[in-house]
Design a protein around this motif. Structure first.
Motif, short mmCIF file in Angstrom:
data_model
loop_
_atom_site.label_atom_id
_atom_site.label_comp_id
_atom_site.label_asym_id
_atom_site.label_seq_id
_atom_site.Cartn_x
_atom_site.Cartn_y
_atom_site.Cartn_z
N THR A 75 4.99 -1.03 -5.71
CA THR A 75 5.37 -2.20 -4.92
C THR A 75 5.13 -3.47 -5.74
N PHE B 116 7.86 -1.89 1.92
CA PHE B 116 7.24 -2.70 0.87
C PHE B 116 8.32 -3.29 -0.02
N THR C 144 0.70 -6.96 -3.50
CA THR C 144 0.64 -6.90 -2.04
C THR C 144 -0.80 -7.02 -1.56
N SER D 253 -2.52 -4.94 -6.09
CA SER D 253 -3.08 -5.95 -5.21
C SER D 253 -4.07 -6.81 -5.97
N HIS E 91 -0.74 -6.13 4.31
CA HIS E 91 0.59 -5.57 4.59
C HIS E 91 0.53 -4.78 5.91
#
Length: 173
Positions: free
Chosen positions: A109, A26, A112, A81, A120
């Motif tokens: 991360t 990531f 994502t 996210s 991902h």
């Protein structure tokens, strides 16, 4: 009954799974990368997160879980996210929000995708191995030290719940 079925579909229900090892690298919110392969040998709880979600208070529980077990090897990875349209507009804003409001120092991360065609590779692997796809923010995936998905939980299962801590303790012993 119908309402419970819809809630179950929306937030996911914990499920026991058996799969082949999952992996992935990531982009880190701090720059650089986070590689699950580098954490092999330790259990990892991967949680898709969002700053504007009704479950955002779970950041407190995630940090406490990390603080409680990190010396024994547990890694907790927050994966911000915007797939459910509840994340801030930039990784910098997410990082500041989490630091100011929750004092987070657990690994995070960059923003994502966790579902759909742009998911991902980690989440694509989890889906292909187990059928699990995050149905909302703060869904949890517990990965064994060997890289296998041990169990998944929906949003309503709190990070410090006995259900989660029992699974983690079993992997740490």
């Amino acid at each position: 009954m119908l309402r419970m079925a819809l809630l179950t579909l929306l937030i996911g229900i914990g499920s026991q799974v058996n799969s082949s090892p999952v992996a992935g690298t990531f982009n880190s919110i701090d720059g650089g990368t986070i590689s699950l392969e580098e954490w092999r040998g330790d259990p990892v709880l991967v949680v898709n997160t969002a700053s504007r979600c009704g479950f955002t208070r779970q950041y407190d529980g995630l940090q406490e879980l990390y603080d409680q077990y990190r010396d024994r090897g547990l890694k907790v990875l927050a994966v911000p996210s915007d797939d459910f349209r509840q994340e801030l507009s930039s990784a910098e804003a997410v990082k500041e929000f989490c630091a100011v409001n929750f004092g987070l120092d657990l690994p995070m991360t960059d923003i994502t995708h966790v579902r759909g065609a742009q998911a991902h590779p980690f989440y694509q692997s989890v889906k292909s191995n187990t059928g699990f796809v995050p149905r909302w923010n703060f869904n949890k995936v517990l990965v064994s030290p060997e890289g296998d998905v041990v169990k998944t939980w929906g949003s309503r299962t709190k990070p410090l719940s006995a259900e989660i801590t029992r699974q983690i303790e079993a992997l740490l012993n």
